[in-house]
Design an enzyme around this catalytic site. Structure first.
Site, PDB file in Angstrom:
ATOM      1  N   SER A   2     -39.023 -44.993  -0.603  1.00 20.87           N
ATOM      2  CA  SER A   2     -39.124 -45.338  -2.021  1.00 20.87           C
ATOM      3  C   SER A   2     -40.539 -45.654  -2.483  1.00 20.87           C
ATOM      4  CB  SER A   2     -38.227 -46.541  -2.321  1.00 20.87           C
ATOM      5  OG  SER A   2     -38.617 -47.646  -1.534  1.00 20.87           O
ATOM      6  N   HIS A  47     -32.911 -42.019  -2.643  1.00 20.72           N
ATOM      7  CA  HIS A  47     -33.907 -41.321  -3.470  1.00 20.72           C
ATOM      8  C   HIS A  47     -33.862 -39.808  -3.276  1.00 20.72           C
ATOM      9  CE1 HIS A  47     -36.104 -44.874  -4.976  1.00 20.72           C
ATOM     10  NE2 HIS A  47     -35.704 -45.431  -3.842  1.00 20.72           N
ATOM     11  N   LYS A  92     -29.734 -43.979  -9.406  1.00 28.22           N
ATOM     12  CA  LYS A  92     -30.944 -43.152  -9.522  1.00 28.22           C
ATOM     13  C   LYS A  92     -30.551 -41.807 -10.143  1.00 28.22           C
ATOM     14  CE  LYS A  92     -33.423 -45.843  -6.175  1.00 28.22           C
ATOM     15  NZ  LYS A  92     -32.480 -46.975  -6.159  1.00 28.22           N
TER      16      LYS A  92
END
Lengths: 83, 412
Positions: free
Chosen positions: B185, B213, B244
């Site tokens: 990240s 991610h 996300k």
């Protein structure tokens, strides 16, 4: 198996590079209070010690280590267990 | 020592930051205008630090599904998955996640953080051993701590260091749990997952990959790094988030191991917290459908990532090691990062300010995350803001008036 005195000697040699100029290192020296190591430098120290002794130091053991003696005792135990 | 004394160093750190011109490292989004724009400090601002990779937070279909669920099922479940908090939508989303990943089962958790806490605390307990990449997210560290297993770190993305530590474990290596992330990240770099999977197979260990991610970002179908490098069969557990690429909040785990179902009964973070609200589940289900069917979003995301990475490289900023939707500008000290961060905000660009000890190497980061929702014009404006600041800083340095000169040959 490596004995306590030998471990302590090796550990002190590594810690010299983390000490303040002119600082005397003893078994009772506190890694945080006396050497002023922050969390990043503690992890750097751990990695150097792991390489030197060819062991892995579980991060769970770190909260129990305050002094150089604590560290050497922990290393002696880990080396005995074969980490 | 008083109970509040331990907080005093934080107060001192806040004062030090305030003296350097940062009132708070948090900003308030006074008005959210789109997935890529908000009003901050009364100024219309481009958002380049939201992890909103596919830009789905304002998708009409997702909003419509959420509104429908809100009206039909109410505002919240008011209970744990284990009690009254499992609605038909939660079960349907688990089925859809399992199908999407080609796995036997899935569990939905309340957040991504809770997903790691829930999985790791149930999987690895006293007597077990975990090997985790040093740069893993705090939720992974916290999950390990909650479980009580022995935790050993290996150097970030260093497969030979991992192998060495597995070798040291001897017979215990076969029961070890290896933890890595698809995309990390902070710097946006990927795990060398193919090589890690090979080492995992060699020692017979278990492998869990946090694809928070990388879901929706990597892989032909958007399933993440394991799909991208063709090692899904070697990955025992994938953990991810809805906050996300999927534009909501929540977390999940998928696996082919039938024992995944038992995790529900062993996982305190699953049992003792309320489940995601029906509207969250509904928008996530719609977002997952979009992720599966609209690969052009991924294409646009990568176009934007390449554009920003290249332009910032040309400005001689020191960046993360590879092109990624996370473009991290690496700075040697907080002073430079704060100088740039304030300047970007004044120019209507928001990025994440990341200061030590949260950074991988003790430096400071301006962490940008691009979105498929960014237009090429917005990316240009972001780059123009960086260019203008670069010029300002260079001029200031020449005349020696930079507010806080870099300590060690700074990059600004």
């Amino acid at each position: 198996m490596t004995g306590y005195e030998e471990i302590l000697r090796e550990l002190l040699a590594i810690l010299k590079t983390f000490a303040k100029p002119g600082q005397t290192l003893q078994e009772e020296t506190d890694l945080v209070a006396d050497l002023g190591l922050d969390s990043l430098r503690v992890m750097k120290l751990v990695v150097e010690v792991e390489d030197r002794f060819d062991i892995s130091i579980p991060i769970n053991t770190l909260p129990n280590i305050r002094t150089i003696r604590d560290f050497a005792v922990q290393l002696e135990q880990l080396l005995g267990e074969g980490h | 020592m008083g109970i509040f004394d331990k907080l005093q160093p934080l107060a001192a750190a806040r004062r030090a930051l305030a003296e350097k011109g940062v009132k708070s490292i948090n900003v308030t989004m006074e008005e959210v205008l789109s997935p890529t724009e908000a009003v901050i400090n009364g100024r219309r601002t481009i958002l380049v630090g939201t992890n909103n990779y596919l830009g789905l937070t304002f998708d009409a279909g997702c909003i419509q599904a959420a509104c429908k669920a809100l009206q039909e099922q109410g505002t919240g479940t008011t209970g744990s998955r284990m009690a009254n908090g499992t609605f038909a939508g939660h079960v349907a989303l688990e089925r859809e996640l399992a199908e999407f990943f080609g796995c036997r089962g899935a569990i939905v958790f309340s957040t991504g953080y809770v997903a790691n806490l829930g999985m790791l605390s149930a999987l690895a307990q006293p007597g077990d051993v975990i090997l985790l990449d040093a740069d893993c997210h705090a939720s992974i560290y916290d999950g390990c701590r909650l479980g009580g297993a022995e935790v050993i770190r290996f150097r970030h993305n260093d497969v030979s260091d991992l192998e060495k530590r597995l070798r040291r474990l001897g017979d215990r290596a076969a029961n070890a749990l290896i933890l890595v992330e698809g995309i990390y990240s902070m710097l946006g770099d990927r795990a060398p997952l193919k090589e890690i999977a090979a080492v995992k197979r060699q020692y017979g260990a278990c492998l869990l990959v946090d694809e928070a991610h990388s879901v929706g970002v990597l892989g032909n179908r958007g399933r993440g790094l394991a799909e991208e490098v063709g090692v899904e069969e070697s990955v025992d557990f994938i953990v991810g988030t809805f906050s996300k690429s999927l534009g909501a909040i929540g977390g999940f785990a998928v696996s082919n191991h039938p024992e995944l179902e038992l995790i529900r009964y062993a996982s305190r973070p699953y049992i003792f917290t309320a489940s995601p609200s029906p509207s969250t589940i509904a928008s996530t289900r719609t977002a997952l459908q979009i992720l599966r069917t609209r690969s052009e979003l991924r294409t646009r995301l990568w176009e934007n990532a390449r554009r920003l990475y290249q332009r910032l490289s040309e400005l001689n900023f020191r960046l993360g090691p590879e092109v990624s939707p996370i473009v991290a500008v690496r700075l040697p000290n907080p002073e430079e990062a704060i100088f740039l961060w304030n300047g970007l905000l004044e120019r209507g660009v928001y990025v994440n300010l990341v200061l030590p000890p949260a950074t991988p190497d003790g430096g400071a980061l301006l962490r940008c995350s691009v979105s498929a929702g960014h237009t090429p014009e917005q990316v240009d404006r972001i780059c123009e803001a960086f260019t203008s600041l670069r010029e300002t800083a260079q001029t200031a340095q020449t005349i020696g008036t930079v507010t806080s000169p870099p300590a060690r040959g700074g990059s600004v």
